[in-house]
Scaffold this active site. Structure first.
Site, PDB file in Angstrom:
ATOM      1  N   CYS A  29       0.865  -1.194   0.000  1.00 56.79           N
ATOM      2  CA  CYS A  29       0.000   0.000   0.000  1.00 56.79           C
ATOM      3  C   CYS A  29       0.897   1.238   0.000  1.00 56.79           C
ATOM      4  O   CYS A  29       1.550   1.541   0.998  1.00 56.79           O
ATOM      5  CB  CYS A  29      -0.896  -0.026   1.228  1.00 56.79           C
ATOM      6  SG  CYS A  29      -1.719   1.521   1.604  1.00 56.79           S
ATOM      7  N   CYS A  32       0.172   3.862   2.638  1.00 61.07           N
ATOM      8  CA  CYS A  32       0.586   3.341   3.952  1.00 61.07           C
ATOM      9  C   CYS A  32       2.084   3.550   4.143  1.00 61.07           C
ATOM     10  O   CYS A  32       2.531   3.989   5.205  1.00 61.07           O
ATOM     11  CB  CYS A  32       0.292   1.844   4.068  1.00 61.07           C
ATOM     12  SG  CYS A  32      -1.431   1.379   3.899  1.00 61.07           S
TER      13      CYS A  32
END
Length: 105
Positions: A29, A32
């Site tokens: 991600c 993230c």
């Protein structure tokens, strides 16, 4: 920042006293990964006031779904085991997370 998984989530988050912030993330991600250094800085800065944990959903999918985490990145705040606040979305900014941390300390 403490790593949690399906084996210790109950003990470290749901049975913990006080406020716990959990960073639900995945290694693939991008948002993230961009937030991670700033979240780690917050964990260091506020470690005396709140517990900070990280959970890799790629290894703990069922747990993430049980916690109703369906998007990434997702930051969830728990107090005495109860979910009190959730921040989520690709456009999540570190400032929003820190504002939420300050609300709960």
């Amino acid at each position: 920042m403490q790593e949690v998984d399906k084996n210790n989530f109950e003990e470290e988050v749901l049975q913990a006293e006080g406020v716990v912030m959990v960073d639900f993330f995945s290694p693939n991600c991008e948002p993230c990964n961009e937030l991670k250094p700033e979240i780690e800085d917050m964990a260091e800065k506020y470690k005396d006031k709140m517990k900070f944990c990280a959970l890799d959903i790629s290894k703990n999918r069922r747990l993430a779904i049980n916690q109703k985490v369906l998007n990434l990145p997702t930051i969830v705040f728990y107090k005495d085991g109860e979910k009190i606040s959730t921040l989520t979305g690709e456009d999540l900014e570190a400032e929003e997370i820190e504002d939420e941390v300050k609300k709960h300390i």
